[in-house]
Write an enzyme that holds these catalytic residues in place. Structure first.
Site: not given
Length: 262
Positions: A99, A167, A202, A205
């Site tokens: 993750n 990304y 989160t 974001t």
């Protein structure tokens, strides 16, 4: 209600916040034994505390309490030490939730510094590879043989946002990593799947609430979803029998601009 502890052992990277923390807490509620990895030790201890609460544990030094292992996943020696610690503590590894990652700096390709590019690639791709390699090695060698690797992809594994070339490139590459791991793991009962997440609420974001750049140049607010919905999906994937695998799952805020994006 928490599930009684089991012998299932999960390593969660990027466990100090966000999706990693939510998944760790959800797995703890399902009785999993946890090994929590991340760069910062204090947030990992907070995740361990929350996981203990979810598991109904009353002490942090119980034999089944989470192991906290500060780890730089871009460092091969640190990753090997992480999995050695997991085996030393719990005897095996049944799940890797791969993750750890970063968005990096928003920039067009001509404005992105090579050092920024390399930093994103090192964490999002090389870090994922190193953790998968260590998990695969352990899962292949242990008895009973096998386990499961779940890679955190992204909606950006399918379509990009503006100014996100590093990304986006790494998340497309994670899909290739997932497919190769799935193929190479078949003889050893090692399954690999990928969860592609869109707009989970989160710390990373938080900008969604004030507006983010769209493909047409507008700045627009985007809807988000509860990160717990991601965690429940990961747990479902993790708890399938070895004969079943969710190869790819997309979990997203229902009204986010994904269908039709780009």
């Amino acid at each position: 209600m928490p599930v009684p502890p089991t012998d299932r052992v999960a390593v969660v990277t990027g466990a100090g916040s966000g999706i990693g923390r939510a998944v760790a807490v959800e797995l703890a509620a399902g009785g999993w034994r946890l090994v929590l990895a991340g760069r910062r030790e204090a947030p990992l201890h907070e995740t361990a505390r929350l996981a203990g609460e979810a598991a109904g544990r009353t002490t942090d030094d119980a034999p089944d309490a989470p192991a906290v292992v500060p780890t730089d996943v871009t460092d091969p020696a640190a990753v090997d030490a992480l999995f050695a610690a997991a085996v030393d503590r719990f005897g095996r590894v049944d799940l890797l939730f791969n993750n750890a990652g970063t968005f990096g700096t928003a920039a067009t390709v001509d404005e992105l510094d090579v050092a920024e590019w390399r930093a994103v690639v090192d964490l999002n791709l090389t870090g994922a590879f190193l953790c998968a390699r260590a998990a695969f090695r352990q899962m292949r060698a242990q008895h009973p043989q096998g386990g499961r690797i779940i890679n955190n992809g992204s909606i950006s594994a399918h379509v990009p946002r503006p100014h996100s070339i590093a990304y986006t490139a790494t998340k497309h590459a994670v899909t290739g990593l997932t497919k190769s791991l799935s193929l190479d793991g078949r003889p050893y009962r090692i399954a690999c799947g990928q969860i592609d997440v869109g707009n989970a609420a989160t710390e990373l974001t938080a900008a969604m609430g004030s507006g983010v750049r769209q493909a047409d140049g507008r700045i627009a607010v985007e809807p988000t979803m509860d990160v717990a919905d991601v965690a429940r999906t990961v747990r479902h994937m993790a708890e399938l029998p070895p004969e079943a695998n969710v190869q790819f799952a997309t979990v997203m805020a229902t009204a986010m601009p994904y269908i039709g994006r780009g």
